[in-house]
Structure formats: structure tokens, C-alpha cells
Design a protein around this motif. Structure first.
Motif, PDB file in Angstrom:
ATOM      1  N   MET A 112       5.875 -37.670  21.482  1.00  0.00           N
ATOM      2  CA  MET A 112       6.045 -36.491  22.324  1.00  0.00           C
ATOM      3  C   MET A 112       7.450 -36.431  22.915  1.00  0.00           C
ATOM      4  SD  MET A 112       2.477 -35.660  24.227  1.00  0.00           S
ATOM      5  CE  MET A 112       3.078 -33.990  24.457  1.00  0.00           C
ATOM      6  N   GLN A 113       8.008 -37.582  23.260  1.00  0.00           N
ATOM      7  CA  GLN A 113       9.375 -37.599  23.772  1.00  0.00           C
ATOM      8  C   GLN A 113      10.367 -37.178  22.695  1.00  0.00           C
ATOM      9  OE1 GLN A 113       9.825 -41.555  25.417  1.00  0.00           O
ATOM     10  NE2 GLN A 113       8.028 -41.273  26.717  1.00  0.00           N
ATOM     11  N   GLY A 114      10.133 -37.600  21.461  1.00  0.00           N
ATOM     12  CA  GLY A 114      10.988 -37.164  20.364  1.00  0.00           C
ATOM     13  C   GLY A 114      10.794 -35.695  20.035  1.00  0.00           C
ATOM     14  N   LEU A 115       9.559 -35.226  20.124  1.00  0.00           N
ATOM     15  CA  LEU A 115       9.256 -33.839  19.794  1.00  0.00           C
ATOM     16  C   LEU A 115       9.871 -32.883  20.812  1.00  0.00           C
ATOM     17  CD1 LEU A 115       7.604 -32.118  17.765  1.00  0.00           C
ATOM     18  CD2 LEU A 115       5.708 -32.232  19.376  1.00  0.00           C
ATOM     19  N   PHE A 116       9.748 -33.228  22.120  1.00  0.00           N
ATOM     20  CA  PHE A 116      10.293 -32.373  23.173  1.00  0.00           C
ATOM     21  C   PHE A 116      11.711 -32.765  23.579  1.00  0.00           C
ATOM     22  CE2 PHE A 116       5.660 -31.930  23.902  1.00  0.00           C
ATOM     23  CZ  PHE A 116       5.576 -30.540  23.810  1.00  0.00           C
TER      24      PHE A 116
ATOM     25  N   ASN B 115      14.404 -38.318  14.206  1.00  0.00           N
ATOM     26  CA  ASN B 115      15.845 -38.565  14.359  1.00  0.00           C
ATOM     27  C   ASN B 115      16.636 -37.278  14.173  1.00  0.00           C
ATOM     28  OD1 ASN B 115      15.551 -41.269  14.920  1.00  0.00           O
ATOM     29  ND2 ASN B 115      15.973 -41.956  12.831  1.00  0.00           N
ATOM     30  N   GLY B 116      16.224 -36.460  13.207  1.00  0.00           N
ATOM     31  CA  GLY B 116      16.904 -35.184  12.999  1.00  0.00           C
ATOM     32  C   GLY B 116      16.669 -34.209  14.142  1.00  0.00           C
ATOM     33  N   LEU B 117      15.475 -34.225  14.710  1.00  0.00           N
ATOM     34  CA  LEU B 117      15.164 -33.312  15.816  1.00  0.00           C
ATOM     35  C   LEU B 117      15.988 -33.615  17.061  1.00  0.00           C
ATOM     36  CD1 LEU B 117      11.281 -32.892  15.562  1.00  0.00           C
ATOM     37  CD2 LEU B 117      13.012 -31.106  15.303  1.00  0.00           C
ATOM     38  N   MET B 118      16.504 -34.842  17.189  1.00  0.00           N
ATOM     39  CA  MET B 118      17.353 -35.160  18.337  1.00  0.00           C
ATOM     40  C   MET B 118      18.615 -34.300  18.353  1.00  0.00           C
ATOM     41  SD  MET B 118      17.142 -39.289  18.930  1.00  0.00           S
ATOM     42  CE  MET B 118      17.885 -39.705  17.351  1.00  0.00           C
ATOM     43  N   LEU B 119      19.033 -33.781  17.185  1.00  0.00           N
ATOM     44  CA  LEU B 119      20.204 -32.912  17.107  1.00  0.00           C
ATOM     45  C   LEU B 119      19.870 -31.465  17.436  1.00  0.00           C
ATOM     46  CD1 LEU B 119      21.645 -34.315  13.748  1.00  0.00           C
ATOM     47  CD2 LEU B 119      22.331 -34.934  16.074  1.00  0.00           C
ATOM     48  N   GLY B 120      18.578 -31.129  17.475  1.00  0.00           N
ATOM     49  CA  GLY B 120      18.138 -29.754  17.664  1.00  0.00           C
ATOM     50  C   GLY B 120      17.372 -29.287  16.435  1.00  0.00           C
ATOM     51  N   GLU B 121      16.497 -28.321  16.635  1.00  0.00           N
ATOM     52  CA  GLU B 121      15.648 -27.872  15.529  1.00  0.00           C
ATOM     53  C   GLU B 121      16.458 -27.175  14.441  1.00  0.00           C
ATOM     54  OE1 GLU B 121      12.248 -25.692  16.745  1.00  0.00           O
ATOM     55  OE2 GLU B 121      11.540 -27.215  18.141  1.00  0.00           O
TER      56      GLU B 121
END
Length: 359
Positions: A96-100, A241-247
Motif C-alpha cells: 500500500m505504501q508503494g501503491l500510494f 519500483n516504477g510507480l515510485m517515479l509516478g504512474e
């Protein structure tokens, strides 16, 4: 060509992560052996190891004697359930922390656990009423399924409220989670008001949390719901890891963003619902463990997820040992122990200048 300082930092953190993975694995195994020996009947780690080794070797004489019965029928399923639930809660928090993309996200804080608890309470109270007057008994497998449905609905509602035009507002997520948790708590209170004495005792179990009701049948019902989350960690790591850059950036990198989000939501609801159904409402593991791991080895989910699983398993089993010993021969609800650890940590996390909530 000399290596850049950034690549050296990444390599150093990876080495630390691999060492931590080996160290936590050994610590988890040793703590499990110690936990099996703790209780009203104390059994030494050497005796526990001998009983477990004889059982694995197929020695029929292992079933004889008081120590063997206690280890194999009471303590072992309890410790295995604690390992599974702790790992599931910690990985759910990390997902959830990675998702949000915020370290404050956690199934317990944003109402997912409360929704799962409401569904489990409804299964207990309403299920018994529907089956009243018949010879049928509510199976335990209905509890994880009901809690899963409640956790899934809460997660989907939360995500739909917090997401606008492909962007997720962390402030909206937290506020919506508080509202969902309050609504779920009110409806759970209504069910408690309508319940009889036996159902009320069962509902109290959910609100305080405990591993005391562990059994092989309960473990067999819960394991198929938590293990998919743990097995899917390698599949989700690159996407997170990719989502950390933005969707948008993750999409241009070729990451199936919507598929990753849907799979993460489904697995979190599945594991969190099963955890609530089997052990009650146990808070703060999903926020404490992933954040400590992130501070140690960085945000790379290839290491963060498995280390969170091990850390969550260790924390819950250790808390269970404290719960069994601190007021022996009675047993303290494990949710009290995890809250006593997690609440001060959460306050510290909020006060850190590096954590911000964008409205």
C-alpha cells in the motif's frame, strides 16, 4: 572508468539487503523455535528441535509424551499462524505504501482492516442467525472469505475516493480511511449490540487480536489466502519500483500500471482479510516494519518486500511471546502489545520533517 557515487551507494545497499535477508531468515527460524517452547509448560529449544526433527523424519514415537503433544498440536500451529499473519500484514503495508507512494499508508490506518473486521463480525452474527434452527454449523472458512470481501470493498472504495484523473491524493486517502474506519466501527458496534453472549465474546476477539485460537484447521483455511501475496512479491517488485517515479512515467517504461494496481489491491484485501479473520485486529505492523526496512536498505521493492515479510513475522511472533509471558499464566491480547510498539513509532514518523502529506 570509475564507478559513480550513486552506483556505489546502490551496490552498498544491495549488499546490506542481502546480509539482512540472511540474518532475518536465521533470526526468524530461531525465534520460532523459542516461541514454540514458551507457555504454561516450558519446553527447552533443544527439546523442541528434537521433536520437530523426529516429526520430519517420520518417527511415530514423536506423538507420544506430553511435550510432543503440546509442540505439535498447540504451539506449532500457533507459531506458524503468527509467522503467516505477521508476514502478510507487513507486506500488505509495504504494497500500500508503494501503491500510494507514501510511508503513512497501511491497511489498519486507512480502514481496510476495519472493513475486514466488520465483514467478519457480520459473518459471525448474521451467519449464526441464518443457520439457527438447522443442524449446520458456520465453517471457519467462511470467516476468511467474509473478511476478504470486506477488505476488498474497503480498499476499492478508498482507492476510488482518493484517485482523480489518475492521481492519488494521500490526504484524501487518509481522511477517507478515517471515515471508513469510523463507519465500520459503528456498524461493528451495532452487530455487537445485536449479538448474544457467545457471539459477543467472539467479537471481542476481533477487536483485541490474539493467536490463542490457532489450530491446524484454521491454519489450513488461512494459508491459501496469505501465501499468494508472499509468492507474488517478485512479480510486483519491478512494477512498484516504477510507480515510485509516478504512474505516467511507469507507463512509459512499459509497466502495466493498472494491472499492477489491481493485483496489489486484490492481494492486500485477500491477505488482510484472512489475517483479521484468523487473528483479529492487529495494528501498526504494516507501517512499522516496512518503514524500518526502507530506512535500512532503501526503497527497492525487490529487497523491501521479502525483508518486510521476515520482519513482520519476527515482530508478531515476538509480540506473541511478550503477550504470553508478561501476565502469565493469563494471556495479554496481542493487539495491545503491537499498539504499544507501533503508536509511538507512528507519532515519531509523523513528526519527522521528511514525511509530508500533500493536501
Amino acid at each position: 572508468m570509475a564507478a559513480s557515487p550513486l552506483s556505489g551507494l546502490v551496490a552498498g545497499r544491495r549488499r546490506i539487503g542481502l546480509v539482512a535477508l540472511a540474518g532475518l531468515s536465521i533470526a526468524c527460524l530461531l525465534l520460532a523455535v523459542v516461541a514454540i517452547g514458551q507457555g504454561a509448560i516450558a519446553i527447552s529449544p533443544g527439546r523442541v528441535t528434537a521433536i520437530l526433527w523426529a516429526r520430519l523424519a517420520g518417527d511415530a514415537t514423536v506423538f507420544e509424551g506430553r511435550d510432543a503433544l503440546v509442540v505439535l498440536n498447540i504451539r506449532l500451529p500457533r507459531v506458524l499462524l503468527g509467522l503467516l499473519v505477521g508476514a502478510g500484514l507487513a507486506v500488505s503495508g509495504a504494497l500500500m505504501q508503494g501503491l500510494f507512494r507514501n510511508p503513512l499508508a497501511d491497511p489498519g490506518l486507512v480502514g481496510v482492516s476495519a472493513g475486514a473486521g466488520l465483514a467478519a463480525a457480520a459473518t459471525i452474527v448474521l451467519g449464526d442467525r441464518f443457520l439457527a434452527g438447522t443442524l449446520m454449523k458456520l465453517p471457519f472458512a467462511a470467516l476468511p472469505f467474509g473478511a476478504f470481501c470486506g477488505g476488498l470493498v474497503s480498499t476499492l472504495v478508498l482507492y476510488l475516493i482518493a484517485t482523480r484523473e489518475g492521481r492519488t491524493s494521500v490526504a484524501t486517502m487518509l481522511l477517507a480511511g478515517v471515515a471508513l474506519g469510523a463507519l465500520s466501527g459503528a456498524l461493528t458496534g451495532l452487530l455487537a449490540y445485536l449479538s448474544d453472549d457467545r457471539q459477543l465474546r467472539d467479537l471481542t476477539f476481533w477487536s483485541l487480536g490474539s493467536l490463542g485460537g490457532a489450530s491446524w484447521s484454521k491454519l489450513s483455511a488461512v494459508a491459501p489466502l496469505i501465501l499468494p501475496l508472499l509468492l507474488a512479491m517478485p512479480l510486483l517488485a519491478r512494477g512498484l519500483n516504477g510507480l515510485m517515479l509516478g504512474e505516467a512515467e511507469a507507463y512509459h517504461l512499459g509497466i502495466p500500471v493498472q494491472r499492477i494496481k489491481a493485483l496489489a489491491i486484490l492481494l492486500v484485501a485477500l491477505a488482510d482479510g484472512a489475517s483479521v479473520a484468523s487473528a483479529g485486529l492487529i495494528g501498526f505492523i504494516g507501517i512499522v516494519v516496512p518503514h524500518l526496512i526502507r530506512l535500512s536498505v532503501g526503497p527497492d521493492h525487490r529487497l523491501l518486500l521479502p525483508l518486510s515479510a521476515l520482519g513482520g513475522a519476527i515482530l508478531l511472533v515476538a509480540a506473541d511471546i511478550v503477550a504470553r509471558l508478561i501476565v502469565a499464566p493469563a494471556e495479554l491480547p496481542i493487539g495491545i502489545v503491537t499498539a504499544a510498539i507501533g503508536a509511538p513509532f507512528f507519532l515519531w514518523l509523523l513528526l519527522r520533517r521528511s514525511v509530508s502529506i500533500d493536501v
